[in-house]
Design a protein around this motif. Structure first.
Motif, mmCIF file in Angstrom:
data_model
loop_
_atom_site.group_PDB
_atom_site.id
_atom_site.type_symbol
_atom_site.label_atom_id
_atom_site.label_comp_id
_atom_site.label_asym_id
_atom_site.label_seq_id
_atom_site.Cartn_x
_atom_site.Cartn_y
_atom_site.Cartn_z
ATOM 1 N N HIS A 145 0.844 -1.204 0.000
ATOM 2 C CA HIS A 145 0.000 0.000 0.000
ATOM 3 C C HIS A 145 0.882 1.257 0.000
ATOM 4 C CE1 HIS A 145 -3.374 -2.504 2.150
ATOM 5 N NE2 HIS A 145 -3.179 -2.869 0.890
ATOM 6 N N ARG B 167 1.190 4.302 -2.859
ATOM 7 C CA ARG B 167 1.071 5.742 -2.575
ATOM 8 C C ARG B 167 2.278 6.496 -3.119
ATOM 9 N NH1 ARG B 167 -1.418 3.758 2.148
ATOM 10 N NH2 ARG B 167 0.540 3.694 3.301
ATOM 11 N N THR B 168 3.454 5.899 -2.963
ATOM 12 C CA THR B 168 4.671 6.526 -3.488
ATOM 13 C C THR B 168 4.592 6.678 -5.000
ATOM 14 O OG1 THR B 168 6.035 5.640 -1.698
ATOM 15 C CG2 THR B 168 7.168 6.271 -3.728
ATOM 16 N N SER C 21 2.095 7.080 -6.785
ATOM 17 C CA SER C 21 0.985 7.938 -7.215
ATOM 18 C C SER C 21 1.135 9.402 -6.794
ATOM 19 C CB SER C 21 -0.332 7.391 -6.637
ATOM 20 O OG SER C 21 -0.531 6.043 -6.980
ATOM 21 N N GLU C 22 2.217 9.737 -6.102
ATOM 22 C CA GLU C 22 2.356 11.089 -5.539
ATOM 23 C C GLU C 22 2.259 12.181 -6.605
ATOM 24 O OE1 GLU C 22 5.979 11.199 -3.352
ATOM 25 O OE2 GLU C 22 5.138 10.194 -1.582
ATOM 26 N N TYR D 8 -9.569 6.806 -4.727
ATOM 27 C CA TYR D 8 -8.102 6.752 -4.674
ATOM 28 C C TYR D 8 -7.612 6.232 -3.330
ATOM 29 C CZ TYR D 8 -8.100 9.485 -9.002
ATOM 30 O OH TYR D 8 -8.288 9.916 -10.288
ATOM 31 N N ARG D 9 -8.311 6.566 -2.267
ATOM 32 C CA ARG D 9 -7.903 6.055 -0.943
ATOM 33 C C ARG D 9 -8.122 4.554 -0.845
ATOM 34 N NH1 ARG D 9 -6.028 9.803 2.225
ATOM 35 N NH2 ARG D 9 -6.689 11.982 1.976
ATOM 36 N N HIS E 288 -5.331 2.894 -2.311
ATOM 37 C CA HIS E 288 -4.061 3.230 -1.644
ATOM 38 C C HIS E 288 -3.173 4.087 -2.525
ATOM 39 C CE1 HIS E 288 -5.353 0.313 1.290
ATOM 40 N NE2 HIS E 288 -5.481 -0.582 0.325
ATOM 41 N N MET E 289 -3.822 4.946 -3.338
ATOM 42 C CA MET E 289 -3.093 5.902 -4.143
ATOM 43 C C MET E 289 -3.005 7.262 -3.434
ATOM 44 S SD MET E 289 -4.682 4.891 -7.896
ATOM 45 C CE MET E 289 -3.546 5.882 -8.888
ATOM 46 N N LEU E 290 -3.756 7.394 -2.392
ATOM 47 C CA LEU E 290 -3.728 8.589 -1.520
ATOM 48 C C LEU E 290 -3.615 8.149 -0.079
ATOM 49 C CD1 LEU E 290 -6.440 11.089 -2.808
ATOM 50 C CD2 LEU E 290 -4.015 11.583 -2.467
#
Length: 301
Positions: A267, A271-272, A274-275, A295-296, A299-301
């Motif tokens: 996860h 997130r990294t 997708s920053e 997005y949450r 796990h993109m945010l």
């Protein structure tokens, strides 16, 4: 006033496309020549950096043999490549639809076709890489395939380029690690390097197109496009690693799916990756509450 701003944006995107055409002329690859297709595969090397495996950091990973870990990562990278081929085919159709009967003297038109040519080569490259590793294509779920048909046919310009950017940005971060991984197969390192170099131009083009197309659009249009892009992200990300990769590695698939789903390490890696994408979408006004919720969950945010 809106017309003036639109004209300025159009000029700016033309300038961007002209620069990208120059870049493509100076630095492009032919995978048929650049990749050492006949080089034997070192049995000790992974398909992708172990840290990018969906099971890395889990209890299951700790109990796996080194051979299982290597096999799993090879199937995972081929699943991701297969998803890349699927979305690149969607991308090509959306770009063609967007450029249909437009002025062929414009740099935008010419770079769009250059991008399509790149994507054709990339799809063949990924297909050949999977075949070289002895792994058959992993296809998306049937519902995703049908949703993809609708997306490529109906998505508005900014949503289409937004979906393109989602796929390219997430894969770009992963592949930058793969191409530097000394414990990764040279086949994957080389194909990743080719893709990173050429996709960097595609991402620049997509960002310029999105900024131009979203300019002056109504709040309702922005909210609609934000949701469509987020749904596209969900379809893309959820299909990246097929469930069949766990059985292929000789694992208990049900347990592997549960551990992957709850893997905090993976996860954090998502997130990294997708920053930059999330920052750009926020700047374009394409992160709304419904989109943020999706997005949450990814796990993109």
């Amino acid at each position: 006033m809106t017309s003036t701003v639109s004209s300025i944006d159009t000029i700016e995107t033309e300038d961007v496309s002209a620069r990208l055409l120059d870049s493509a002329a100076q630095l492009s690859y032919d995978p048929a020549e650049e990749v050492a297709w006949d080089e034997p595969l070192d049995p000790t090397l992974f398909g992708l950096n172990p840290e990018w495996s969906t099971l890395y950091g889990t209890a299951m990973w700790e109990k796996m043999t080194q051979e299982q870990r290597i096999l799993l990562t090879r199937h995972e990278v081929c699943s991701i490549m297969s998803t890349g081929i699927w979305f690149e085919m969607i991308l090509q159709q959306m770009v063609l639809r967007d450029q249909y009967c437009k002025d062929s003297s414009n740099s935008d038109f010419q770079f769009a076709l250059t991008e399509i040519a790149d994507e054709c080569r990339h799809s063949i490259m990924f297909a050949r890489a999977c075949k070289t590793m002895g792994i058959k294509a992993y296809l998306p779920r049937r519902t995703s395939i049908e949703l993809g048909r609708g997306f490529k046919a109906l998505a508005s310009a900014e949503a289409a380029y937004g979906g393109i950017l989602v796929a390219e940005e997430v894969l770009d971060v992963m592949q930058r690690d793969w191409m530097r991984g000394e414990n990764v197969l040279p086949l994957v390192r080389t194909t990743s390097n080719i893709h990173v170099v050429e996709e960097s131009r595609h991402m620049t083009f997509a960002r310029a197109q999105m900024r131009e197309r979203i300019q002056g659009k109504s709040v309702a249009r922005r909210k609609s496009s934000a949701l469509v892009v987020a749904i596209a992200a969900r379809i893309i990300v959820s299909n990246m690693v097929n469930k069949g990769v766990y059985e292929a590695a000789g694992l208990d698939a049900d347990r592997a799916i549960r551990e992957a789903k709850n893997n905090a390490h993976h996860h954090a890696m998502m997130r990294t990756s997708s920053e930059h994408l999330m920052a750009f979408l926020l700047d374009c006004g394409l992160i709304t509450k419904p989109a943020e919720a999706i997005y949450r969950r990814l796990h993109m945010l």
